[in-house]
Design a protein around this motif. Structure first.
Motif, PDB file in Angstrom:
ATOM      1  N   PHE A  77       0.997  36.095 -25.161  1.00  0.00           N
ATOM      2  CA  PHE A  77      -0.349  36.410 -24.669  1.00  0.00           C
ATOM      3  C   PHE A  77      -0.338  37.807 -24.085  1.00  0.00           C
ATOM      4  CE2 PHE A  77      -3.608  36.572 -21.369  1.00  0.00           C
ATOM      5  CZ  PHE A  77      -4.718  36.256 -22.132  1.00  0.00           C
ATOM      6  N   LYS A  78      -1.325  38.605 -24.493  1.00  0.00           N
ATOM      7  CA  LYS A  78      -1.462  39.962 -23.972  1.00  0.00           C
ATOM      8  C   LYS A  78      -2.841  40.064 -23.335  1.00  0.00           C
ATOM      9  CE  LYS A  78      -1.019  44.802 -25.205  1.00  0.00           C
ATOM     10  NZ  LYS A  78      -0.735  45.763 -26.283  1.00  0.00           N
ATOM     11  N   GLY A  79      -2.850  40.234 -22.010  1.00  0.00           N
ATOM     12  CA  GLY A  79      -4.105  40.324 -21.275  1.00  0.00           C
ATOM     13  C   GLY A  79      -3.933  39.736 -19.888  1.00  0.00           C
ATOM     14  N   ASP A  80      -5.008  39.712 -19.129  1.00  0.00           N
ATOM     15  CA  ASP A  80      -4.958  39.215 -17.759  1.00  0.00           C
ATOM     16  C   ASP A  80      -5.283  37.727 -17.701  1.00  0.00           C
ATOM     17  OD1 ASP A  80      -4.414  41.796 -16.986  1.00  0.00           O
ATOM     18  OD2 ASP A  80      -6.481  42.260 -16.431  1.00  0.00           O
ATOM     19  N   VAL A  81      -4.623  37.031 -16.770  1.00  0.00           N
ATOM     20  CA  VAL A  81      -4.860  35.606 -16.535  1.00  0.00           C
ATOM     21  C   VAL A  81      -5.337  35.467 -15.096  1.00  0.00           C
ATOM     22  CG1 VAL A  81      -3.838  33.309 -16.503  1.00  0.00           C
ATOM     23  CG2 VAL A  81      -3.011  34.998 -18.158  1.00  0.00           C
ATOM     24  N   ASN A  82      -6.526  34.892 -14.919  1.00  0.00           N
ATOM     25  CA  ASN A  82      -7.106  34.704 -13.595  1.00  0.00           C
ATOM     26  C   ASN A  82      -7.692  33.299 -13.538  1.00  0.00           C
ATOM     27  OD1 ASN A  82      -8.297  34.925 -11.102  1.00  0.00           O
ATOM     28  ND2 ASN A  82      -9.730  36.531 -11.677  1.00  0.00           N
ATOM     29  N   VAL A  83      -6.935  32.347 -12.972  1.00  0.00           N
ATOM     30  CA  VAL A  83      -7.374  30.954 -12.949  1.00  0.00           C
ATOM     31  C   VAL A  83      -7.250  30.353 -11.558  1.00  0.00           C
ATOM     32  CG1 VAL A  83      -6.846  30.500 -15.372  1.00  0.00           C
ATOM     33  CG2 VAL A  83      -5.107  30.097 -13.660  1.00  0.00           C
ATOM     34  N   ARG A  84      -8.109  29.380 -11.275  1.00  0.00           N
ATOM     35  CA  ARG A  84      -7.995  28.580 -10.067  1.00  0.00           C
ATOM     36  C   ARG A  84      -7.227  27.323 -10.466  1.00  0.00           C
ATOM     37  NH1 ARG A  84     -12.985  30.451 -10.393  1.00  0.00           N
ATOM     38  NH2 ARG A  84     -13.862  28.490 -11.074  1.00  0.00           N
ATOM     39  N   GLY A  85      -5.922  27.459 -10.539  1.00  0.00           N
ATOM     40  CA  GLY A  85      -5.026  26.404 -10.979  1.00  0.00           C
ATOM     41  C   GLY A  85      -3.635  26.996 -11.126  1.00  0.00           C
ATOM     42  N   ASP A  86      -2.797  26.347 -11.937  1.00  0.00           N
ATOM     43  CA  ASP A  86      -1.413  26.778 -12.128  1.00  0.00           C
ATOM     44  C   ASP A  86      -1.234  27.470 -13.466  1.00  0.00           C
ATOM     45  OD1 ASP A  86      -1.103  25.402  -9.772  1.00  0.00           O
ATOM     46  OD2 ASP A  86      -0.139  23.669 -10.693  1.00  0.00           O
ATOM     47  N   VAL A  87      -0.303  28.419 -13.503  1.00  0.00           N
ATOM     48  CA  VAL A  87       0.081  29.081 -14.750  1.00  0.00           C
ATOM     49  C   VAL A  87       1.567  28.836 -14.964  1.00  0.00           C
ATOM     50  CG1 VAL A  87       0.361  31.296 -15.931  1.00  0.00           C
ATOM     51  CG2 VAL A  87      -1.696  30.867 -14.593  1.00  0.00           C
ATOM     52  N   THR A  88       1.925  28.331 -16.140  1.00  0.00           N
ATOM     53  CA  THR A  88       3.319  28.093 -16.500  1.00  0.00           C
ATOM     54  C   THR A  88       3.636  28.908 -17.741  1.00  0.00           C
ATOM     55  OG1 THR A  88       3.197  25.855 -15.620  1.00  0.00           O
ATOM     56  CG2 THR A  88       5.038  26.349 -17.092  1.00  0.00           C
ATOM     57  N   ILE A  89       4.693  29.705 -17.664  1.00  0.00           N
ATOM     58  CA  ILE A  89       5.152  30.500 -18.801  1.00  0.00           C
ATOM     59  C   ILE A  89       6.442  29.861 -19.285  1.00  0.00           C
ATOM     60  CG2 ILE A  89       5.863  32.790 -19.575  1.00  0.00           C
ATOM     61  CD1 ILE A  89       4.139  33.917 -17.245  1.00  0.00           C
ATOM     62  N   SER A  98      -1.562  41.089 -15.954  1.00  0.00           N
ATOM     63  CA  SER A  98      -1.489  40.583 -14.582  1.00  0.00           C
ATOM     64  C   SER A  98      -1.880  39.113 -14.530  1.00  0.00           C
ATOM     65  CB  SER A  98      -2.396  41.408 -13.661  1.00  0.00           C
ATOM     66  OG  SER A  98      -3.746  41.199 -13.992  1.00  0.00           O
ATOM     67  N   VAL A  99      -1.333  38.421 -13.526  1.00  0.00           N
ATOM     68  CA  VAL A  99      -1.575  36.988 -13.361  1.00  0.00           C
ATOM     69  C   VAL A  99      -2.056  36.723 -11.951  1.00  0.00           C
ATOM     70  CG1 VAL A  99      -0.503  34.700 -13.369  1.00  0.00           C
ATOM     71  CG2 VAL A  99       0.173  36.375 -15.084  1.00  0.00           C
ATOM     72  N   ARG A 100      -3.142  35.951 -11.827  1.00  0.00           N
ATOM     73  CA  ARG A 100      -3.652  35.458 -10.546  1.00  0.00           C
ATOM     74  C   ARG A 100      -3.825  33.959 -10.712  1.00  0.00           C
ATOM     75  NH1 ARG A 100      -7.311  38.491  -6.875  1.00  0.00           N
ATOM     76  NH2 ARG A 100      -6.553  40.621  -6.972  1.00  0.00           N
ATOM     77  N   ALA A 101      -3.129  33.187  -9.859  1.00  0.00           N
ATOM     78  CA  ALA A 101      -3.206  31.728  -9.939  1.00  0.00           C
ATOM     79  C   ALA A 101      -2.711  31.139  -8.636  1.00  0.00           C
ATOM     80  CB  ALA A 101      -2.366  31.213 -11.107  1.00  0.00           C
ATOM     81  N   GLU A 102      -2.929  29.846  -8.446  1.00  0.00           N
ATOM     82  CA  GLU A 102      -2.418  29.166  -7.261  1.00  0.00           C
ATOM     83  C   GLU A 102      -0.890  29.121  -7.291  1.00  0.00           C
ATOM     84  OE1 GLU A 102      -4.055  27.921  -4.541  1.00  0.00           O
ATOM     85  OE2 GLU A 102      -5.745  29.008  -5.402  1.00  0.00           O
ATOM     86  N   LYS A 103      -0.337  28.643  -8.408  1.00  0.00           N
ATOM     87  CA  LYS A 103       1.110  28.548  -8.570  1.00  0.00           C
ATOM     88  C   LYS A 103       1.475  29.154  -9.915  1.00  0.00           C
ATOM     89  CE  LYS A 103       4.946  25.313  -8.904  1.00  0.00           C
ATOM     90  NZ  LYS A 103       5.331  23.927  -9.096  1.00  0.00           N
ATOM     91  N   VAL A 104       2.512  29.991  -9.921  1.00  0.00           N
ATOM     92  CA  VAL A 104       2.977  30.618 -11.152  1.00  0.00           C
ATOM     93  C   VAL A 104       4.438  30.222 -11.350  1.00  0.00           C
ATOM     94  CG1 VAL A 104       3.350  32.785 -12.393  1.00  0.00           C
ATOM     95  CG2 VAL A 104       1.412  32.569 -10.822  1.00  0.00           C
TER      96      VAL A 104
END
Length: 173
Positions: A77-89, A98-104
């Motif tokens: 994935f190429k781009g920004d991630v902005n979620v109200r939740g969790d991000v798992t890579i 850039s990443v904005r999330a509760e838990k990464v």
């Protein structure tokens, strides 16, 4: 000889017979036939867990992810991630942006900054190239990081924290 059958005409052509032949059509659809509500909601429903979206291993996407819910990235994935939740890579995944999330949680590779996360977990197979701002940070042995990390301060979400650690191969100084 014809291949089709001629329609049979009835002798009763009154409005009464026509009304009797028409099926009753309800004004509104019954509950079972109404379309389902979309899976995505801008705000999480109280008492119900957020849905998780998956970018599969063989998928490459370029764009922006925003909204409420959890995101699991196993592809590229190429781009920004902005979620109200969790991000798992996932371990085989690569995220650039850039990443904005509760838990990464990083088990793959992230090239970009993590901004205002409550918790970041850098797993053994994970690699982060970029700056990190989080409430808390867990780093597994064998993980890699190159950049600055700010964590453990109440004002990290505001971006005004004064405590910084320089990351180099999973170590902080």
């Amino acid at each position: 000889m014809s291949l089709w059958k001629e329609p049979v005409k009835t002798s009763i052509e009154t409005s009464e017979a026509t009304e009797m032949a028409r099926p009753e059509i309800p004004a509104t659809k019954p509950e079972a036939e109404r379309p389902l509500q979309p899976a995505f909601r801008s705000e999480p429903v109280q008492g119900k867990p957020l849905a998780e979206s998956l970018i599969a291993p063989d998928i490459t996407i370029e764009g922006k992810i925003e909204g409420a819910g959890h995101v699991r990235i196993a592809g590229n994935f190429k781009g920004d991630v902005n979620v109200r939740g969790d991000v798992t890579i996932e371990p085989s995944a690569r995220v650039t942006g850039s990443v904005r999330a509760e838990k990464v949680t990083i088990a793959g590779e992230l090239i970009g900054n993590i901004e205002s996360a409550a918790h970041v977990e850098l797993l053994q197979t994970g690699a982060l190239t970029g700056d990190l701002k989080a409430g808390s940070l867990s780093v597994a042995a064998g993980s890699r990081m190159r950049g600055q990390a700010e964590f453990g301060w109440d004002d990290v979400k505001d971006g005004t924290s004064a405590h910084k650690a320089n990351g180099n191969n999973g170590t902080a100084s």
